[in-house]
Design an enzyme around this catalytic site. Structure first.
Site, mmCIF file in Angstrom:
data_model
loop_
_atom_site.group_PDB
_atom_site.id
_atom_site.type_symbol
_atom_site.label_atom_id
_atom_site.label_comp_id
_atom_site.label_asym_id
_atom_site.label_seq_id
_atom_site.Cartn_x
_atom_site.Cartn_y
_atom_site.Cartn_z
ATOM 1 N N ASP A 200 0.858 -1.181 0.000
ATOM 2 C CA ASP A 200 0.000 0.000 0.000
ATOM 3 C C ASP A 200 0.900 1.237 0.000
ATOM 4 O OD1 ASP A 200 0.839 0.355 2.613
ATOM 5 O OD2 ASP A 200 -1.160 0.216 3.525
ATOM 6 N N HIS B 291 6.605 -31.757 7.838
ATOM 7 C CA HIS B 291 6.074 -30.409 7.642
ATOM 8 C C HIS B 291 5.069 -30.376 6.481
ATOM 9 C CE1 HIS B 291 8.985 -29.200 10.560
ATOM 10 N NE2 HIS B 291 9.979 -29.648 9.815
ATOM 11 N N HIS C 191 9.504 -24.676 7.143
ATOM 12 C CA HIS C 191 8.488 -25.497 7.823
ATOM 13 C C HIS C 191 7.068 -25.249 7.317
ATOM 14 C CE1 HIS C 191 10.948 -26.630 11.686
ATOM 15 N NE2 HIS C 191 11.576 -26.907 10.568
ATOM 16 N N THR D 297 2.358 -2.077 8.819
ATOM 17 C CA THR D 297 2.745 -3.113 9.774
ATOM 18 C C THR D 297 3.036 -4.453 9.119
ATOM 19 O OG1 THR D 297 0.444 -3.761 10.036
ATOM 20 C CG2 THR D 297 1.301 -2.086 11.583
ATOM 21 N N CYS E 29 2.861 -3.392 3.940
ATOM 22 C CA CYS E 29 2.045 -2.240 4.310
ATOM 23 C C CYS E 29 2.737 -1.629 5.524
ATOM 24 C CB CYS E 29 0.584 -2.622 4.546
ATOM 25 S SG CYS E 29 0.269 -3.731 5.932
HETATM 26 C C1 RB5 Z 1 -2.163 2.481 6.597
HETATM 27 O O1 RB5 Z 1 -2.230 3.644 7.352
HETATM 28 C C2 RB5 Z 1 -1.951 1.278 7.495
HETATM 29 O O2 RB5 Z 1 -3.091 1.020 8.256
HETATM 30 C C3 RB5 Z 1 -1.563 0.063 6.684
HETATM 31 O O3 RB5 Z 1 -0.410 0.348 5.966
HETATM 32 C C4 RB5 Z 1 -1.257 -1.201 7.447
HETATM 33 O O4 RB5 Z 1 -0.349 -0.953 8.485
HETATM 34 C C5 RB5 Z 1 -2.407 -1.999 7.903
HETATM 35 O O5 RB5 Z 1 -2.252 -3.128 8.373
#
Ligand code: RB5
Length: 149
Positions: free
Chosen positions: A12, A137, A102, A71, A69
Site C-alpha cells: 500500500d 512439515h 516449515h 505493519t 504495508c
Molecule cells: C495504513 O495507514 C496502514 O493502516 C496500513 O499500511 C497497514 O499498516 C495496515 O495493516
C-alpha cells in the site's frame, strides 16, 4: 511455464519506497520481479493490493510474492484470504527462514513502519534462499490447506 525465479511485489502507500528498494535488491539476485505497484503515494487500501499479488501466486504466474504495508499485518490478512496462499509477516530473519522451511510460505509480508531497510533486505534474503523441508512439515501444510475447504 512459470519461472521458479519470478516474484510478485505489491504494497500500500505506506511501503512504496521500501518495496522499490526490495525490488532492486531481488532483481540483482537474479529474480524476475513483477512489481504491480502502486507507485502513487496517495492513500490506498491494502486488501486490494494483497489480493492482487496473491492472485499472481495462486494462478502460477509467479512462484512467490512479497507484500508490504505499514505493519505488514493488514495486507498479510488479505492475502491469506486467497485460497492457496500461505503468507507470514516477518520482522526477524529466523522467522523468515522458518516460514519457508516449515510452512512452505509462498508469500512474505513486511511492515515498512516496523523494520528498517537493512533488516528488511536480510529478511528477504532469508525467505528467498530457504527451501521447504517437506517431510512431516508437508503433512502439516496439507492439514492447513484442508481448512480452506
Ligand atoms: C495504513 O495507514 C496502514 O493502516 C496500513 O499500511 C497497514 O499498516 C495496515 O495493516
Amino acid at each position: 511455464m512459470t519461472s521458479s525465479k519470478r516474484i510478485v511485489l505489491s504494497s500500500d502507500h505506506a511501503a512504496i519506497a521500501l518495496r522499490q528498494t526490495i525490488a532492486e535488491h531481488i532483481a540483482a539476485k537474479g529474480w524476475e520481479v513483477v512489481d504491480i505497484g502502486p507507485t502513487s503515494p496517495e492513500s490506498t487500501h491494502y486488501p486490494k493490493h494483497g489480493a492482487a499479488a496473491a492472485e499472481r501466486v495462486v494462478s502460477g504466474d509467479c512462484a512467490l510474492g512479497i507484500i508490504l504495508c505499514g505493519t505488514g499485518q493488514g495486507i498479510m490478512m488479505a492475502a491469506n484470504k486467497v485460497k492457496g496462499i500461505r503468507c507470514g509477516v516477518c520482522s526477524d530473519i529466523f522467522s523468515a527462514r522458518m516460514i519457508r522451511a516449515h510452512n512452505d510460505a509462498n508469500m512474505l509480508s513486511l511492515g515498512a513502519r516496523v523494520i528498517g531497510e537493512g533488516l528488511a533486505l536480510e529478511i528477504v534474503d532469508a525467505f528467498l534462499d530457504t527451501e521447504f523441508e517437506g517431510g512431516r512439515h508437508g503433512l502439516r501444510v496439507d492439514m492447513t490447506t484442508e481448512l480452506e475447504a
